[in-house]
Scaffold this motif. Structure first.
Motif, PDB file in Angstrom:
ATOM      1  N   ALA A   1     -26.003  65.223  22.070  1.00  0.00           N
ATOM      2  CA  ALA A   1     -25.320  64.088  22.108  1.00  0.00           C
ATOM      3  C   ALA A   1     -26.173  62.934  22.784  1.00  0.00           C
ATOM      4  O   ALA A   1     -25.858  61.904  22.147  1.00  0.00           O
ATOM      5  N   LEU A   2     -26.679  63.162  23.976  1.00  0.00           N
ATOM      6  CA  LEU A   2     -27.297  62.164  24.658  1.00  0.00           C
ATOM      7  C   LEU A   2     -28.453  61.320  23.793  1.00  0.00           C
ATOM      8  O   LEU A   2     -28.742  60.203  23.675  1.00  0.00           O
ATOM      9  N   ASP A   3     -29.335  62.104  22.944  1.00  0.00           N
ATOM     10  CA  ASP A   3     -30.309  61.618  22.123  1.00  0.00           C
ATOM     11  C   ASP A   3     -29.667  60.829  20.975  1.00  0.00           C
ATOM     12  O   ASP A   3     -30.100  59.661  20.701  1.00  0.00           O
ATOM     13  N   LEU A   4     -28.650  61.300  20.390  1.00  0.00           N
ATOM     14  CA  LEU A   4     -27.941  60.345  19.444  1.00  0.00           C
ATOM     15  C   LEU A   4     -27.338  59.100  20.097  1.00  0.00           C
ATOM     16  O   LEU A   4     -27.403  57.984  19.426  1.00  0.00           O
ATOM     17  N   VAL A   5     -26.909  59.021  21.259  1.00  0.00           N
ATOM     18  CA  VAL A   5     -26.373  57.804  21.932  1.00  0.00           C
ATOM     19  C   VAL A   5     -27.611  56.880  22.101  1.00  0.00           C
ATOM     20  O   VAL A   5     -27.495  55.781  21.812  1.00  0.00           O
ATOM     21  N   GLN A   6     -28.624  57.400  22.404  1.00  0.00           N
ATOM     22  CA  GLN A   6     -30.078  56.628  22.650  1.00  0.00           C
ATOM     23  C   GLN A   6     -30.371  56.111  21.289  1.00  0.00           C
ATOM     24  O   GLN A   6     -30.981  54.899  21.116  1.00  0.00           O
ATOM     25  N   LEU A   7     -30.344  56.955  20.429  1.00  0.00           N
ATOM     26  CA  LEU A   7     -30.917  56.487  18.930  1.00  0.00           C
ATOM     27  C   LEU A   7     -29.912  55.249  18.373  1.00  0.00           C
ATOM     28  O   LEU A   7     -30.541  54.200  18.093  1.00  0.00           O
ATOM     29  N   LYS A   8     -28.684  55.435  18.500  1.00  0.00           N
ATOM     30  CA  LYS A   8     -27.552  54.528  17.992  1.00  0.00           C
ATOM     31  C   LYS A   8     -28.020  53.219  18.957  1.00  0.00           C
ATOM     32  O   LYS A   8     -27.959  51.897  18.289  1.00  0.00           O
ATOM     33  N   GLU A   9     -28.179  53.137  20.208  1.00  0.00           N
ATOM     34  CA  GLU A   9     -28.281  52.035  21.013  1.00  0.00           C
ATOM     35  C   GLU A   9     -29.652  51.139  20.488  1.00  0.00           C
ATOM     36  O   GLU A   9     -29.759  50.118  20.618  1.00  0.00           O
TER      37      GLU A   9
ATOM     38  N   ARG B   1     -41.624  52.480  17.424  1.00  0.00           N
ATOM     39  CA  ARG B   1     -41.491  54.008  17.691  1.00  0.00           C
ATOM     40  C   ARG B   1     -40.745  54.273  19.313  1.00  0.00           C
ATOM     41  O   ARG B   1     -41.395  53.503  20.003  1.00  0.00           O
ATOM     42  N   ILE B   2     -39.903  55.078  19.022  1.00  0.00           N
ATOM     43  CA  ILE B   2     -39.157  55.734  20.301  1.00  0.00           C
ATOM     44  C   ILE B   2     -39.306  57.154  20.299  1.00  0.00           C
ATOM     45  O   ILE B   2     -39.501  57.793  19.274  1.00  0.00           O
ATOM     46  N   VAL B   3     -39.097  57.695  21.264  1.00  0.00           N
ATOM     47  CA  VAL B   3     -38.988  59.373  21.488  1.00  0.00           C
ATOM     48  C   VAL B   3     -37.642  59.649  22.078  1.00  0.00           C
ATOM     49  O   VAL B   3     -37.491  59.236  23.259  1.00  0.00           O
ATOM     50  N   LEU B   4     -36.989  60.397  21.278  1.00  0.00           N
ATOM     51  CA  LEU B   4     -35.633  60.635  22.141  1.00  0.00           C
ATOM     52  C   LEU B   4     -35.850  61.762  23.418  1.00  0.00           C
ATOM     53  O   LEU B   4     -36.871  62.666  23.205  1.00  0.00           O
ATOM     54  N   LYS B   5     -35.226  61.326  24.322  1.00  0.00           N
ATOM     55  CA  LYS B   5     -35.566  61.895  25.596  1.00  0.00           C
ATOM     56  C   LYS B   5     -35.420  63.367  25.874  1.00  0.00           C
ATOM     57  O   LYS B   5     -36.185  63.956  26.544  1.00  0.00           O
ATOM     58  N   HIS B   6     -34.528  63.946  25.155  1.00  0.00           N
ATOM     59  CA  HIS B   6     -34.377  65.448  25.345  1.00  0.00           C
ATOM     60  C   HIS B   6     -34.894  66.404  24.257  1.00  0.00           C
ATOM     61  O   HIS B   6     -35.652  67.152  24.633  1.00  0.00           O
ATOM     62  N   SER B   7     -34.703  65.765  22.977  1.00  0.00           N
ATOM     63  CA  SER B   7     -35.594  66.769  22.037  1.00  0.00           C
ATOM     64  C   SER B   7     -37.124  66.493  21.813  1.00  0.00           C
ATOM     65  O   SER B   7     -37.736  67.107  21.099  1.00  0.00           O
ATOM     66  N   ARG B   8     -37.527  65.236  22.413  1.00  0.00           N
ATOM     67  CA  ARG B   8     -38.780  64.741  22.194  1.00  0.00           C
ATOM     68  C   ARG B   8     -39.040  64.416  20.703  1.00  0.00           C
ATOM     69  O   ARG B   8     -40.467  64.347  20.429  1.00  0.00           O
ATOM     70  N   ILE B   9     -38.392  64.302  19.961  1.00  0.00           N
ATOM     71  CA  ILE B   9     -38.316  63.851  18.467  1.00  0.00           C
ATOM     72  C   ILE B   9     -38.954  62.345  18.476  1.00  0.00           C
ATOM     73  O   ILE B   9     -37.781  61.540  18.850  1.00  0.00           O
ATOM     74  N   PRO B  10     -39.919  62.252  17.791  1.00  0.00           N
ATOM     75  CA  PRO B  10     -40.298  60.532  17.582  1.00  0.00           C
ATOM     76  C   PRO B  10     -39.633  60.055  16.501  1.00  0.00           C
ATOM     77  O   PRO B  10     -39.503  60.640  15.327  1.00  0.00           O
ATOM     78  N   ILE B  11     -39.031  58.697  16.448  1.00  0.00           N
ATOM     79  CA  ILE B  11     -38.417  58.106  15.558  1.00  0.00           C
ATOM     80  C   ILE B  11     -38.792  56.706  15.271  1.00  0.00           C
ATOM     81  O   ILE B  11     -39.225  56.193  16.446  1.00  0.00           O
ATOM     82  N   SER B  12     -39.007  56.328  14.016  1.00  0.00           N
ATOM     83  CA  SER B  12     -39.300  54.843  14.000  1.00  0.00           C
ATOM     84  C   SER B  12     -38.067  54.001  13.531  1.00  0.00           C
ATOM     85  O   SER B  12     -37.341  54.370  12.997  1.00  0.00           O
ATOM     86  N   ILE B  13     -38.190  52.708  14.146  1.00  0.00           N
ATOM     87  CA  ILE B  13     -37.151  51.884  14.018  1.00  0.00           C
ATOM     88  C   ILE B  13     -37.680  50.569  13.311  1.00  0.00           C
ATOM     89  O   ILE B  13     -38.510  49.925  13.875  1.00  0.00           O
TER      90      ILE B  13
END
Length: 442
Positions: free
Chosen positions: A2-10, A387-399
């Motif tokens: 859930a925290l990773d989803l919050v991070q991604l949306k922000e 590029r960001i990396v989700l803090k808990h799952s460590r999955i890289p995401i491009s924005i």
């Protein structure tokens, strides 16, 4: 999760200049709430990746995405992979590439280990990128992703991989698929290595193959383009074919250089750049010395020119959105503009800058587009993904940090080829390229 989803949306809210181009804010918020509801129970990394991809896929921006290939970086580097590609023809899947040609190409694949091709396809759908108006191209990409998806799903990478298929003779057969290490697949790029540019000059026509606009050596790329068009002029070539199949984009600067040789009308190349000032925008990623150089160049001409508008944006507060229209005068070293017949080859893996090229071809009526629809629309694309990396799952995401819009009016128009051309089963079996055959018959 859930925290990773919050991070991604922000991060999307803070960074993306136009997140609601492909959907409404309401639709995006509903997708976010749906994702939060799904992570209330434990999920594997793969299951969470599917949730993340469905959430950000709502934006229909392939530059803002999870790249499934990055999931392999979370695996042990000694892990063995079994690389292969499948192509969908009709409702069936055929082997179109495999390491060392260990299995005959063109066989109808039924399963790999315990996964049926139907299961692999469904998983690929859940992890495939999305792009506005690119439905046919997405289907093409999904099929090509199925080999990658198998390697992500495979829980027994230390065991031999078996492919079940129908042989050319009609027998159902099982055979071992060759493997290689993750490090070889990702770092050394032994599986997908291609030249940036190739060309061939015949008596009356010429072929230019561009596998990328993200050339490793910019000057060398431009010199090769110069060389090609000088030979075209010297040999009085009447028909030029440009091939951007599998070209996933790169630098607009290099695209513009190619277009400078095709721009027989002398028109400007008009693109509207929509920026958003953020810690991840292209100015923030410049080195200290490059920032100093940019500031000096801007102040020499300020307040005139495009660079001055960029400087104003650079000086603005975080969160500022700026729209800058670039009307680029296309020029090349030789001052040449080829005025003969032109044809463009595309497929579903022609993305980003390649989609911009296809859109330009259509709008300028520069020539026929042959192949399958590219992964983009007439009205533009996104770019400069951070590029960001989700803090808990460590999955890289491009924005995306940039929205590029053409002068074409109307959203969501697919770039449709004048002639649809793809691979047949016989082409795959015989290792023949229908595009090369088409070129020879011009």
């Amino acid at each position: 999760m859930a925290l990773d989803l919050v991070q991604l949306k922000e991060a999307v809210s803070e960074t993306h200049p136009g997140p609601y181009y492909g959907c409404t804010e309401t639709v995006f918020e509903k997708a976010y709430q749906r994702a939060l509801a799904r992570v209330k129970t434990p999920k594997t990394v793969l299951e969470f990746s599917q949730i993340v991809n469905e959430f950000i896929g709502t934006l229909e921006d392939s530059h803002t995405a999870l790249n499934p290939r990055d999931l392999l970086t979370l695996c042990e580097k000694k892990r063995q992979l079994a690389p292969f590609y499948l192509t969908r023809i009709g409702g069936d899947f055929y082997l179109s590439r495999i390491r060392n040609k260990a299995i005959s190409l063109g066989v109808q694949v039924l399963a790999v280990n315990e996964f049926t091709v139907g299961q692999l396809y469904d998983f690929a759908v859940s992890l495939a990128p999305r792009e506005s108006a690119s439905f046919q191209a997405r289907n093409e990409i999904i099929s090509l992703m199925m080999g990658l998806i198998f390697n992500i799903l495979n829980e027994r990478p230390d065991q031999p991989v078996q492919m079940k298929f129908i042989s050319i003779d009609g027998d159902t057969v099982r055979s071992i698929v060759p493997t290689l290490k993750v490090k070889q697949y990702i770092s050394k790029n032994q599986w997908n290595k291609k030249k940036d540019l190739v060309f061939n000059i015949d008596e009356s026509k010429a072929y230019l193959g561009l596998s990328t606009f993200e050339a490793r050596r910019e000057r060398h790329f431009k010199r090769e383009i110069d060389s090609f068009f000088k030979k075209v002029e010297k040999n009085s070539i009447g028909h030029v074919v440009i091939d951007v199949r599998n070209n996933r984009g790169g630098y607009v600067l290099l695209l513009e250089y190619v277009l400078s040789y095709l721009n027989k009308e002398g028109a400007t190349f008009d693109l509207n750049y929509l920026y958003k000032r953020s810690p991840l925008d292209r100015f923030e990623t410049l080195s200290r010395l490059k920032k100093i150089d940019f500031e000096k160049r801007a102040m020499r001409v300020y307040p005139e020119g495009m660079i001055s508008k960029e400087y104003d944006f650079y000086q603005s507060e975080k969160g500022t959105i700026s729209s800058i229209l670039y009307q680029k005068k296309l020029r090349n070293k030789n001052g040449l503009a080829y005025s003969g017949k032109c044809t463009l080859f595309t497929n579903g893996l022609s993305m980003s800058a390649s989609a911009l090229m296809s859109s330009w071809f259509k709008e300028q009526k520069r020539g026929e587009i042959i192949g399958t629809p590219c992964f983009g629309s007439m009205d533009g694309t996104h770019g400069n993904p951070a590029r960001i990396v989700l803090k808990h799952s460590r999955i890289p995401i491009s924005i995306s940090t940039l929205k590029l819009s053409t002068s074409f009016k109307g959203a969501g128009h697919e770039i449709s080829p004048e002639v649809i051309l793809g691979y047949s089963i016989d082409d795959i079996i015989n290792g023949s390229d229908p595009f090369k055959r088409y070129y020879r018959n011009l």
